[in-house]
Design a protein around this motif. Structure first.
Motif, short mmCIF file in Angstrom:
data_model
loop_
_atom_site.label_atom_id
_atom_site.label_comp_id
_atom_site.label_asym_id
_atom_site.label_seq_id
_atom_site.Cartn_x
_atom_site.Cartn_y
_atom_site.Cartn_z
N GLY A 53 0.81 -1.21 0.00
CA GLY A 53 0.00 0.00 0.00
C GLY A 53 0.84 1.26 0.00
N ALA A 54 2.17 1.11 0.09
CA ALA A 54 3.05 2.27 0.10
C ALA A 54 3.35 2.78 -1.30
CB ALA A 54 4.35 1.93 0.81
N GLY A 55 3.20 1.92 -2.32
CA GLY A 55 3.47 2.30 -3.69
C GLY A 55 4.80 1.78 -4.19
N ALA A 56 4.90 1.64 -5.51
CA ALA A 56 6.12 1.10 -6.12
C ALA A 56 7.33 1.97 -5.81
CB ALA A 56 5.92 1.00 -7.63
N GLU A 57 7.12 3.29 -5.74
CA GLU A 57 8.23 4.20 -5.46
C GLU A 57 8.87 3.87 -4.11
OE1 GLU A 57 8.92 8.96 -4.51
OE2 GLU A 57 7.01 8.25 -5.33
N ALA A 58 8.04 3.61 -3.09
CA ALA A 58 8.57 3.31 -1.75
C ALA A 58 9.39 2.03 -1.76
CB ALA A 58 7.42 3.19 -0.75
N GLY A 59 8.91 1.03 -2.49
CA GLY A 59 9.67 -0.22 -2.57
C GLY A 59 11.01 -0.03 -3.23
N LEU A 60 11.04 0.76 -4.31
CA LEU A 60 12.29 0.99 -5.03
C LEU A 60 13.27 1.80 -4.17
CD1 LEU A 60 13.49 0.30 -7.75
CD2 LEU A 60 12.52 2.42 -8.68
N ILE A 61 12.77 2.83 -3.51
CA ILE A 61 13.62 3.66 -2.64
C ILE A 61 14.22 2.82 -1.52
CG2 ILE A 61 13.55 5.49 -0.90
CD1 ILE A 61 11.57 6.97 -2.73
#
Length: 551
Positions: A53-61
């Motif tokens: 639920g945090a978003g793809a951006e959060a996972g990549l960061i």
């Protein structure tokens, strides 16, 4: 602990020059391994970010920032850190209940807690987690991750329940079959490619081929499916998570759950990595420090709490990674994706990521371990099943706690069963009056779970004048056992029965003295190291009684 010892411990938790002593010899293999792990990590980082639920951006960061920080400050030379499936399972309900703004707060709080665990030298506690608990925990996580992807596979949002199974059921009424047919087709395509690719080539991970094919198909056919959407083309500037004091306090409980999970998963992953590679020992306390700093750093950049990732770590080892350089290169590869390929990544269908995680979750199922555990002992099977069920239905940390308690119960029960008392024949030729002497050998553990049961038989002895207690086979003596022994000696002496104790171990003597076992004897001379001497004393005692009775 002295100031000098504290300082040495602190220095041991810092990065060392020795961390990179082999880089000159292994840098080529490390760089290649880092690139390979970066390619493998890309779809997982995106998928875990979306799934939480945090978003793809959060996972990549998280994969970038936490990957670098944990590699530099952690306690393993080959551990690769980032977002993981277990963390997604915990973060989903937190974000659903407190909103996305809570993510940074949880990162910082949980990271600080993990950091404190390392500073307090709690790294070795993970060794107390039994194997059936670990495997049951892993199975439960795999089931939850799979269930979490079901709504995305049908092109709908998950239901409001924090339970993955119920959330999937709640999502069912919202399915639009005109869209679901396409999303299910993408999932099927991804699964098929990931399963077939290893049979054709292992040069490129099947997950990368799968999401490239799925993105291309969705773009060419203009499929009505949701995609990752816009991603930044640069890392955000670091900033302190903003929230009121009430929010920070309210998130202490959820952050503790995240911290415990991060510590357990990271240390287990590092331990597994050490068992399958010859890249040096794992410094458990330093690993906690590194993981704590990694989560704190990720929180400042808008990421998620991080842990050691066993799948990516295993890929690193199999690809030839030998030093921390490999994990750093993996993060740099992902950083290059942010700056050079963010627009292309934005077109990846969410259903493709769901397919990747479905395959990943199935591969997580410990099939061989399940077979071994379920056919080993009933207690191990019960612990495994209980841990898995609690993981899926209640909570991950509760599952570990309940699993450990169940394992402790079964272990104590087995220990209690191994304890016993046996009446023995007197050594040497029989003599008149021997029937008035009872020699009891106490075996196993004289502890709170068995002391009263074991000693009850001795106390019930009738028709004797002397009782000899053989203690040399007592492996464990706790305060309860010592107290029960004191009460037994006192009761027998009160009935006029002389008690002789033979063979108390040196390691048990201090406890026996403090609790009162020795003082409960009629005289301290009734403590013996040799059985023959104890029996000779008992016979002389009986002989005097018989002589007095005859006179």
């Amino acid at each position: 602990m002295s100031t000098a010892a504290l300082w040495r411990h602190f220095v041991d938790l810092l990065p060392h020059r020795d961390d990179y002593r082999d880089v000159k010899r292994t840098w080529r293999r490390d760089a290649l391994a880092g690139v390979t792990v970066g390619i493998v990590a890309l779809p997982l980082a995106l998928a875990f970010g979306v799934s939480s639920g945090a978003g793809a951006e959060a996972g990549l960061i998280t994969a970038i920032i936490a990957g670098i920080v944990a590699a530099v400050f952690g306690g393993s030379n080959v551990q690769v850190s980032g977002p993981t499936g277990a963390m997604v399972v915990v973060l989903g309900p937190i974000i659903a209940n407190y909103g996305i703004r809570a993510l940074g707060v949880v990162c910082v709080l949980a990271g600080a807690m993990v950091l404190a665990m390392g500073l307090c030298r709690l790294g070795q506690l993970v060794s107390f987690i039994p194997w059936p608990v670990i495997e049951g925990f892993t199975l439960g996580i795999a089931v939850i991750i799979f269930l979490q992807q079901v709504p995305a596979a049908f092109g709908v949002a998950a239901g409001p329940s924090s339970n993955a199974f119920l959330a999937a059921l709640q999502a069912a009424p919202g399915i639009d079959w005109s869209v679901a047919g396409w999303t299910l087709g993408i999932v099927a395509l991804v699964v098929a490619i990931m399963l077939l690719t290893p049979r054709i080539t292992r040069a490129v991970p099947g997950s990368i081929i799968a999401i490239v094919m799925a993105a291309a198909a969705a773009a060419v056919l203009r499929l009505p499916v949701a995609t990752i959407g816009e991603l930044p083309d640069a890392l955000p500037a670091p900033s302190m998570p903003t929230a009121g004091l009430e929010t920070w306090i309210a998130l202490l409980g959820p952050a503790f759950t995240v911290a415990m999970l991060a510590a357990i998963e990271s240390l287990l992953s590092a331990r597994v990595a050490a068992s399958i590679s010859d890249t040096g020992q794992v410094l458990a306390d330093r690993e906690l420090v590194g993981q704590g700093l990694a989560s704190i750093a990720a929180g400042f950049f808008g990421g998620m709490p991080a842990t050691g990732a066993i799948a990516r770590t295993a890929v690193n080892i199999r690809s030839g990674g030998r030093t921390r350089l490999a994990a750093v290169v993996h993060a740099v590869v992902l950083l290059g994706v942010v700056y050079l390929a963010s627009q292309a990544v934005a077109t990846i269908p969410l259903a493709a990521l769901a397919g990747v995680l479905m395959v990943t979750s199935v591969k997580m199922v410990p099939v061989r371990a399940m077979r071994v555990i379920l056919t080993s002992t009933r207690s191990a099977a019960a612990i495994f099943v209980l841990t898995a069920l609690v993981t899926v239905s209640v909570d991950l940390i509760y599952a570990v706690g309940i699993g450990i308690l169940a394992a402790a119960f079964f272990s104590l029960r087995a220990l209690a069963k191994s304890s016993g008392v046996h009446r023995q024949e007197l050594p040497g030729p029989a003599q008149p009056g021997d029937e008035r002497i009872a020699v009891f050998r106490i075996d196993g553990a004289l502890f709170f779970g068995a002391a009263e049961r074991v000693l009850a038989r001795v106390e019930a002895t009738q028709g004797v004048s002397v009782v000899v207690l053989r203690m040399s086979q007592v492996q464990i003596l706790d305060a309860t056992g010592a107290q029960a022994l004191t009460e037994l000696v006192t009761a027998l002496e009160g009935r006029g029965i002389t008690v002789l104790i033979k063979g108390i171990r040196a390691s048990h003597m201090k406890l026996a003295t403090r609790v009162g076992v020795i003082d409960s004897l009629r005289v301290t001379e009734h403590l013996f190291d040799d059985l023959d001497e104890a029996v000779a004393h008992a016979r002389s005692h009986v002989a005097r009684e018989l002589a007095a009775a005859a006179g």
